[in-house]
Motif scaffolding. Sequence first.
Motif, PDB file in Angstrom:
ATOM      1  N   PHE A  61       0.805  -1.230   0.000  1.00  0.00           N
ATOM      2  CA  PHE A  61       0.000   0.000   0.000  1.00  0.00           C
ATOM      3  C   PHE A  61       0.840   1.282   0.000  1.00  0.00           C
ATOM      4  O   PHE A  61       0.309   2.385   0.072  1.00  0.00           O
ATOM      5  CB  PHE A  61      -0.967   0.013   1.196  1.00  0.00           C
ATOM      6  CG  PHE A  61      -0.296  -0.206   2.537  1.00  0.00           C
ATOM      7  CD1 PHE A  61       0.305   0.854   3.221  1.00  0.00           C
ATOM      8  CD2 PHE A  61      -0.288  -1.465   3.117  1.00  0.00           C
ATOM      9  CE1 PHE A  61       0.912   0.661   4.447  1.00  0.00           C
ATOM     10  CE2 PHE A  61       0.323  -1.670   4.358  1.00  0.00           C
ATOM     11  CZ  PHE A  61       0.925  -0.601   5.020  1.00  0.00           C
ATOM     12  N   GLU A  64      -0.022   3.914  -2.658  1.00  0.00           N
ATOM     13  CA  GLU A  64      -1.316   4.532  -2.359  1.00  0.00           C
ATOM     14  C   GLU A  64      -1.184   5.592  -1.269  1.00  0.00           C
ATOM     15  O   GLU A  64      -1.781   6.664  -1.356  1.00  0.00           O
ATOM     16  CB  GLU A  64      -2.326   3.479  -1.892  1.00  0.00           C
ATOM     17  CG  GLU A  64      -2.901   2.635  -3.005  1.00  0.00           C
ATOM     18  CD  GLU A  64      -3.763   1.507  -2.450  1.00  0.00           C
ATOM     19  OE1 GLU A  64      -4.621   1.776  -1.573  1.00  0.00           O
ATOM     20  OE2 GLU A  64      -3.564   0.364  -2.881  1.00  0.00           O
ATOM     21  N   GLY A 114      -8.832   4.476   4.348  1.00  0.00           N
ATOM     22  CA  GLY A 114      -7.892   5.199   3.487  1.00  0.00           C
ATOM     23  C   GLY A 114      -7.966   6.702   3.663  1.00  0.00           C
ATOM     24  O   GLY A 114      -7.016   7.417   3.371  1.00  0.00           O
TER      25      GLY A 114
END
Length: 157
Positions: A61, A64, A114
């Motif tokens: 991740f 991201e 997120g």
Amino acid sequence: MSHHDERTFVMVKPDGVQRGLVGEIIGRLEERGLKLAAAKFMQIDQDLAEQHYGEHEDKPFFDELVAFITSGPVMAMVWEGADATRQVRQMMGTTDPKEAQPGTIRGDLGLDLGQNVIHGSDHEDEGANEREIELFFDEDELVDYERADEPWVYEDA
């Protein structure tokens, strides 16, 4: 910095800025009795983002995280107070806002893992504070002063 103070790094992430939550978050930290020592409204570039999330470099991740934190302006801050890092972590709530307790910043203001509104240094990571503060602020940007209400926040002030 007075004897009972610890400095901690806090950032309102791009989603928090876009949603107009900077004032709300600063207000909560001030109401708790923490003292603002530095603040910078800024756009994080790729290089700074990669350094900030360096410990996650090998994780899937990572890209991201970097993309999100550079997607809009942030409010980077340093707060002071007794056990400040642990206090802020407690006020933020768990990383996933869906599991965060009502009353915490993420529990009240976030819904998505997120996009969880706020970042704070980890009190269990020795040196995280120093590292993050130094990454975002020069020593001369940290303001040392006494807040008028300190005798009403701390018994021994």
